[in-house]
Motif scaffolding. Structure first.
Motif, PDB file in Angstrom:
ATOM      1  N   ILE A 191     -12.660   4.586  -6.793  1.00 42.72           N
ATOM      2  CA  ILE A 191     -11.493   4.410  -5.929  1.00 42.72           C
ATOM      3  C   ILE A 191     -11.489   2.982  -5.410  1.00 42.72           C
ATOM      4  O   ILE A 191     -12.523   2.483  -4.937  1.00 42.72           O
ATOM      5  CB  ILE A 191     -11.516   5.438  -4.778  1.00 42.72           C
ATOM      6  CG1 ILE A 191     -11.320   6.840  -5.386  1.00 42.72           C
ATOM      7  CG2 ILE A 191     -10.425   5.143  -3.753  1.00 42.72           C
ATOM      8  CD1 ILE A 191     -11.259   7.957  -4.400  1.00 42.72           C
ATOM      9  N   GLU A 240       0.797  -1.219   0.000  1.00 39.97           N
ATOM     10  CA  GLU A 240       0.000   0.000   0.000  1.00 39.97           C
ATOM     11  C   GLU A 240       0.831   1.271   0.000  1.00 39.97           C
ATOM     12  O   GLU A 240       1.797   1.386   0.737  1.00 39.97           O
ATOM     13  CB  GLU A 240      -0.909   0.024   1.232  1.00 39.97           C
ATOM     14  CG  GLU A 240      -2.089  -0.876   1.060  1.00 39.97           C
ATOM     15  CD  GLU A 240      -2.950  -0.911   2.296  1.00 39.97           C
ATOM     16  OE1 GLU A 240      -2.736  -0.104   3.213  1.00 39.97           O
ATOM     17  OE2 GLU A 240      -3.842  -1.759   2.325  1.00 39.97           O
ATOM     18  N   LYS A 299      -6.744   3.920  -4.216  1.00 39.78           N
ATOM     19  CA  LYS A 299      -6.173   4.399  -5.480  1.00 39.78           C
ATOM     20  C   LYS A 299      -7.272   4.685  -6.501  1.00 39.78           C
ATOM     21  O   LYS A 299      -8.219   3.905  -6.628  1.00 39.78           O
ATOM     22  CB  LYS A 299      -5.235   3.314  -6.033  1.00 39.78           C
ATOM     23  CG  LYS A 299      -4.084   3.838  -6.844  1.00 39.78           C
ATOM     24  CD  LYS A 299      -3.138   2.699  -7.214  1.00 39.78           C
ATOM     25  CE  LYS A 299      -3.594   2.024  -8.473  1.00 39.78           C
ATOM     26  NZ  LYS A 299      -3.372   0.644  -8.646  1.00 39.78           N
ATOM     27  N   GLU A 300      -7.129   5.775  -7.226  1.00 42.66           N
ATOM     28  CA  GLU A 300      -8.113   6.071  -8.267  1.00 42.66           C
ATOM     29  C   GLU A 300      -7.913   5.128  -9.442  1.00 42.66           C
ATOM     30  O   GLU A 300      -6.782   4.892  -9.874  1.00 42.66           O
ATOM     31  CB  GLU A 300      -7.958   7.521  -8.725  1.00 42.66           C
ATOM     32  CG  GLU A 300      -9.145   7.968  -9.552  1.00 42.66           C
ATOM     33  CD  GLU A 300      -9.023   9.396 -10.054  1.00 42.66           C
ATOM     34  OE1 GLU A 300      -8.391  10.225  -9.371  1.00 42.66           O
ATOM     35  OE2 GLU A 300      -9.563   9.667 -11.135  1.00 42.66           O
ATOM     36  N   LYS A 355      -7.532   0.045  -2.044  1.00 46.60           N
ATOM     37  CA  LYS A 355      -6.231   0.524  -1.563  1.00 46.60           C
ATOM     38  C   LYS A 355      -6.186   2.046  -1.563  1.00 46.60           C
ATOM     39  O   LYS A 355      -5.154   2.654  -1.346  1.00 46.60           O
ATOM     40  CB  LYS A 355      -5.087   0.012  -2.459  1.00 46.60           C
ATOM     41  CG  LYS A 355      -5.219  -1.416  -2.945  1.00 46.60           C
ATOM     42  CD  LYS A 355      -4.842  -2.432  -1.888  1.00 46.60           C
ATOM     43  CE  LYS A 355      -4.807  -3.853  -2.427  1.00 46.60           C
ATOM     44  NZ  LYS A 355      -6.088  -4.364  -2.932  1.00 46.60           N
TER      45      LYS A 355
END
Ligand code: GTP
Ligand code: MG
Length: 354
Positions: free
Chosen positions: A283, A93, A288-289, A286
């Motif tokens: 999203i 991550e 993230k996009e 994690k």
């Protein structure tokens, strides 16, 4: 003739108005006819979605199992989940920050398992009550020192009622007072017989403290999913279930969902219970996009017209106008239903309610 009758009773119903179930039933009473209400299948309900959906065997691929932990209070459900995430996810991550989205997809050696982060059987039954059976496998957590407790039995009953296979994790085996044999005997009496005793239930002995048995648990989950032949069609429009939704400053209405079939792309039009919208921002678990995501993936979506409820099913549709219409229709219907629920309906007050 019905609209005329409704009008006589001060109801401004148009010819294509949708009446709530209760009102239809009561109309039936008035006319002395028996009314049978048939529930539509989701795919029928949104028949314009079904047009685009493939059901071809050759399009299907294996998908990750979606797993829920159930068990008695303090037997270690959250710790086990943390332990799995820590050993398998945390290193990868960025900045170690996990966006909490109610579910986590964990990978080892290219094999994925999705863990629902809403343990406790209230959430499990609430989802089931709303017809959203998202769980493929239940991990029944039983502390080796405590043994089978009332909530363990409840959890077994819930899993059986949902017809979901159970894997038993006998946890806290690091404790000096651990007695795994006793747990196996107790569970055997409840018809969960370990494979080593010629039964059908996979058992694994774990410790969330030392990490013992976590790899085996992961393997068992993967094996179980192979037996279940869990498949999905990535090229289909996405459909899934809302785990949780809220209003977020800056992002509008955010829904954390799990995709059950198909692929969700950024910009897709979504119909979800009585809300609709566009998947403007996606999203992943994690934080993230992402631009798109496939079957058995947890994802956080914004933006919707209104806050959907946990357990609401969502569908990607091709026509935003139609999505708006259906969402509105459902909202009106829900309002009537809740009105009807809050009042004691008699034939006398029936018509004044609409
Ligand atoms: P609820 O969410 O309240 O139902 O509990 P839970 O089942 O999620 O239990 P949780 O993971 O919160 O663990 C309860 C306590 O047991 C915590 O103090 C944990 O540290 C401890 N615990 C969990 N797993 C183990 C284990 O394998 N060994 C030992 N020794 N302690 C454990
Ligand atoms: Mg917990």
């Amino acid at each position: 003739i019905i609209t005329k009758l409704l009008l006589e009773h001060n109801v401004r119903a148009t010819i294509n108005q949708i009446l709530s179930e209760e009102i239809v039933q009561l109309l039936g009473l008035e006319y002395n006819v028996e009314i049978e209400i048939k529930k539509k299948e989701a795919s029928e309900e949104y028949d314009f979605v079904a047009d685009q959906v493939s059901a071809r065997e050759e399009d299907k691929v294996l998908r990750a199992p979606i797993v829920t932990f159930l068990g008695h209070v303090d037997h270690g459900k959250t710790s086990l989940l943390d332990c799995i995430r820590k050993t398998k996810v945390a290193e990868g991550e960025v900045g170690g920050i996990t966006q909490h989205i109610g579910a986590h997809k964990v990978e080892t050696n290219g094999k994925h398992v999705v863990f629902l982060d809403t343990p406790g059987h209230e959430a499990f039954t609430a989802m089931r009550a709303r017809g959203a059976n998202v769980t493929d496998v239940v991990v029944l957590v039983v502390a080796a020192d405590d043994g089978v407790m009332p909530q363990t039995e409840e959890a077994i009953n819930h899993a059986k009622a949902a017809n979901v296979p159970i894997i038993v994790a006998i946890n806290k085996i690091d404790k000096p007072s651990a007695n795994t044999l006793r747990v196996k005997q107790q569970l055997s009496n409840l018809d969960l017989i370990p494979e080593e005793w010629s039964g059908k239930t996979p058992f694994v002995e774990t410790s969330a403290i030392t990490g013992a048995g976590i790899d085996t648990l992961f393997e068992l989950l993967w094996l179980e999913s192979e037996i279940l032949e869990l498949k999905a069609i990535p090229k289909n429009p996405a459909r899934g279930v809302v785990l949780e939704a809220h209003l977020s400053e800056g992002r509008g209405v955010v829904a954390n969902v799990i995709i059950q079939d198909g692929t969700l792309h950024q910009g897709d039009i979504i119909l979800c219970g009585r809300t609709y919208g566009r998947a403007r921002l996606l999203i992943d678990d994690k934080g993230k996009e992402i631009k798109e995501t496939g079957p058995a993936s947890p994802v956080s979506i914004s933006d919707f017209s209104d806050i959907p409820e946990a357990g609401d099913k969502f569908y990607v549709v091709s026509d935003i106008q139609k999505a708006r219409e259906i969402a509105l229709e459902k909202r009106n219907k829900d309002r009537e239903t809740s009105l009807a629920k809050h009042q004691h309906i008699t034939l006398d007050n029936l018509y004044s309610m609409i």
